[in-house]
Scaffold this motif. Structure first.
Motif, PDB file in Angstrom:
ATOM      1  N   PRO A 397       0.805  -1.233   0.000  1.00  0.00           N
ATOM      2  CA  PRO A 397       0.000   0.000   0.000  1.00  0.00           C
ATOM      3  C   PRO A 397       0.831   1.273   0.000  1.00  0.00           C
ATOM      4  O   PRO A 397       0.436   2.282  -0.598  1.00  0.00           O
ATOM      5  CB  PRO A 397      -0.832  -0.120   1.283  1.00  0.00           C
ATOM      6  N   LEU A 398       1.992   1.240   0.663  1.00  0.00           N
ATOM      7  CA  LEU A 398       2.844   2.433   0.704  1.00  0.00           C
ATOM      8  C   LEU A 398       3.388   2.750  -0.688  1.00  0.00           C
ATOM      9  O   LEU A 398       3.488   3.920  -1.069  1.00  0.00           O
ATOM     10  CB  LEU A 398       3.996   2.214   1.688  1.00  0.00           C
ATOM     11  N   VAL A 399       3.723   1.706  -1.437  1.00  0.00           N
ATOM     12  CA  VAL A 399       4.192   1.899  -2.810  1.00  0.00           C
ATOM     13  C   VAL A 399       3.075   2.501  -3.655  1.00  0.00           C
ATOM     14  O   VAL A 399       3.295   3.459  -4.422  1.00  0.00           O
ATOM     15  CB  VAL A 399       4.679   0.564  -3.405  1.00  0.00           C
ATOM     16  N   GLY A 400       1.871   1.981  -3.512  1.00  0.00           N
ATOM     17  CA  GLY A 400       0.749   2.512  -4.264  1.00  0.00           C
ATOM     18  C   GLY A 400       0.462   3.963  -3.933  1.00  0.00           C
ATOM     19  O   GLY A 400       0.200   4.777  -4.833  1.00  0.00           O
ATOM     20  N   ALA A 401       0.524   4.307  -2.643  1.00  0.00           N
ATOM     21  CA  ALA A 401       0.250   5.695  -2.240  1.00  0.00           C
ATOM     22  C   ALA A 401       1.311   6.640  -2.787  1.00  0.00           C
ATOM     23  O   ALA A 401       0.985   7.732  -3.283  1.00  0.00           O
ATOM     24  CB  ALA A 401       0.196   5.779  -0.709  1.00  0.00           C
ATOM     25  N   ALA A 402       2.569   6.242  -2.715  1.00  0.00           N
ATOM     26  CA  ALA A 402       3.634   7.101  -3.224  1.00  0.00           C
ATOM     27  C   ALA A 402       3.551   7.243  -4.740  1.00  0.00           C
ATOM     28  O   ALA A 402       3.797   8.327  -5.285  1.00  0.00           O
ATOM     29  CB  ALA A 402       4.997   6.539  -2.817  1.00  0.00           C
ATOM     30  N   ALA A 403       3.203   6.155  -5.428  1.00  0.00           N
ATOM     31  CA  ALA A 403       3.072   6.221  -6.883  1.00  0.00           C
ATOM     32  C   ALA A 403       1.946   7.173  -7.280  1.00  0.00           C
ATOM     33  O   ALA A 403       2.075   7.939  -8.256  1.00  0.00           O
ATOM     34  CB  ALA A 403       2.814   4.823  -7.440  1.00  0.00           C
ATOM     35  N   ALA A 404       0.850   7.152  -6.546  1.00  0.00           N
ATOM     36  CA  ALA A 404      -0.262   8.057  -6.836  1.00  0.00           C
ATOM     37  C   ALA A 404       0.146   9.513  -6.639  1.00  0.00           C
ATOM     38  O   ALA A 404      -0.215  10.393  -7.433  1.00  0.00           O
ATOM     39  CB  ALA A 404      -1.461   7.710  -5.955  1.00  0.00           C
ATOM     40  N   LEU A 405       0.904   9.774  -5.572  1.00  0.00           N
ATOM     41  CA  LEU A 405       1.380  11.138  -5.332  1.00  0.00           C
ATOM     42  C   LEU A 405       2.315  11.591  -6.448  1.00  0.00           C
ATOM     43  O   LEU A 405       2.213  12.720  -6.944  1.00  0.00           O
ATOM     44  CB  LEU A 405       2.092  11.210  -3.981  1.00  0.00           C
ATOM     45  N   LEU A 406       3.222  10.699  -6.836  1.00  0.00           N
ATOM     46  CA  LEU A 406       4.175  11.046  -7.888  1.00  0.00           C
ATOM     47  C   LEU A 406       3.451  11.384  -9.185  1.00  0.00           C
ATOM     48  O   LEU A 406       3.786  12.366  -9.872  1.00  0.00           O
ATOM     49  CB  LEU A 406       5.149   9.886  -8.102  1.00  0.00           C
ATOM     50  N   SER A 407       2.423  10.593  -9.513  1.00  0.00           N
ATOM     51  CA  SER A 407       1.648  10.859 -10.708  1.00  0.00           C
ATOM     52  C   SER A 407       0.898  12.176 -10.608  1.00  0.00           C
ATOM     53  O   SER A 407       0.851  12.962 -11.570  1.00  0.00           O
ATOM     54  CB  SER A 407       0.664   9.711 -10.947  1.00  0.00           C
TER      55      SER A 407
END
Length: 412
Positions: A397-407
């Motif tokens: 989930p942390l990877v998903g949250a960071a990826a969403a922020l980066l996008s």
């Protein structure tokens, strides 16, 4: 008899000294106490104000020092009748006896909790102040400053309740108990570890300080699952501060980690954090704060130089000493086996790590991800995300949250 601090012999640091005196936390503690003892005069409000800006609560540094003295006494590191503690208490008594302190106390304004805390700590350490205590009781009963109101920030109410309970004051009926207030704090509400600001991280550490009485209790923190979740949060934040070089929060988070483990163990992350504090300490034992600038100090001399060092080092030094004092034993002199050392927070360092690390779990990449997000460093975030996915953690989930922020940062 517990060890004390002699005026000439220097500080003794309890059972951790001796064969393992080289351990990083013992070195930090010994150096910090040596520096505090050598600079006690600067804790007096009048001395501070000779060169440094007047503080809203004039005895603020003294208040922090007395909090440390209490923990040192409780831990058997420095007794309250040792020279360092006696001199600190003398300075605090002088501050409370000052007419300006009495006028400030009677105002019952936003600084009232700190007036109350200083009076309470003096009594806890054997220097009761009957007159100021009676005034504190009166103001507390009247809810002077409106500190007990439900619309006030939870951390301020938690702080006041802790000060009142610790000092044996009768808390107003409208002020909830410590456990209730803790459960409404950032520490207990599953904070977003990627996006906590520095002020929110400070709020988290202080909520834990008060709820655990600086590592002395854990019964208010909830069950094993809640404690484990919170420790995971603290460790990600600890790693993020380690790679970013934030010594203030690094020391405070080390204390929180100790308060949460109960075992006072040492793994690779804790070892590296203590090594960073020890490595950053000045030869005189002071640990510089984030605002300390050696190039500024180089242009000063005499009292101005002494004042600059004190003003930019005292808080981090006290925080580091607190964190060391609550440990049951010293950090090992050799690094324990475990995860590889964290790289620097810059994108280049993280990029090298992302290319070269053979394998690592969230205990390594999660702090790097948090450090990158907090710094809005898109290159670093992208590098860590790539490494985490390559290591098989793409579904975290942390990877998903960071990826969403980066996008979202990148935009269309």
């Amino acid at each position: 008899m517990r060890p004390g601090v002699g005026a000439e012999a220097g500080p003794q640091v309890g059972a951790g000294a001796g064969p393992r005196v080289g351990a990083a936390d013992r070195r930090v503690l010994a150096g910090a106490l040596r520096w505090v003892e050598a600079n006690l005069e600067w804790f007096a409000p009048g001395r501070w104000e000779e060169f440094l800006p007047r503080r809203p609560f004039r005895p603020g540094p003294l208040l922090e020092l007395l909090g440390l003295v209490r923990v040192l006494d409780r831990a058997g590191v420095v007794a309250r009748d040792a020279p360092l503690a006696r001199r600190a208490l003398d300075l605090a008594e002088e501050a409370v006896a000052d007419a300006e302190f009495g006028r400030g106390l009677r105002r019952g304004d936003e600084l009232f909790p700190y007036h109350l805390n200083l009076v309470a700590l003096l009594e806890l350490l054997g220097r009761p102040q009957p007159g100021p205590r009676a005034v504190c009781e009166e103001l507390l009963a009247a809810d002077a400053g409106g500190h007990c109101r439900a619309y006030k920030p939870v951390l301020g109410r938690l702080e006041l309740r802790y000060f009142a309970d610790r000092g044996g004051f009768t808390a107003p009926a409208r002020l909830p108990d410590l456990g209730t207030l803790y459960r409404g704090s950032v520490a207990a509400l599953d904070p977003d570890v990627l996006q906590l600001t520095a002020s929110e991280t400070y709020a988290l550490t202080h909520a834990l300080f008060y709820a655990t009485d600086f590592g002395h209790r854990r019964d208010l923190l909830g069950g094993a699952r809640e404690v484990a979740r919170l420790r995971g949060t603290v460790r990600v934040l600890l790693g993020a501060q380690l790679v970013r070089g934030g010594l203030d929060l690094l020391a405070e988070l080390l204390l929180c980690d100790t308060a949460l483990t109960g075992a006072y163990g040492c793994d690779a992350l804790v070892y590296d954090a203590w090594a960073a504090l020890a490595g950053a300490a000045r030869p005189d034992g002071a640990v510089p704060s984030p605002v300390h600038r050696p190039e500024v100090l180089a242009g000063l001399d005499g009292g101005k130089a002494e004042a600059y060092v004190f003003g930019t080092c005292y808080h981090t030094t006290l925080a580091a000493a607190l964190a060391a004092a609550v440990r049951a034993g010293p950090v090992a002199a050799e690094r324990p086996p475990g995860c590889p050392p964290l790289p620097g927070a810059d994108a280049a360092g993280i990029g090298r790590w992302a290319r070269e690390v053979p394998g690592a779990g969230p205990e390594v990449w999660a702090p790097l991800l948090a450090a990158g997000v907090q710094a809005r460093d898109t290159e670093a975030v992208a590098a860590v995300l790539g490494a985490a996915r390559r290591l098989g953690h793409g579904d975290d989930p942390l990877v998903g949250a960071a990826a969403a922020l980066l996008s979202a940062w990148a935009g269309p």
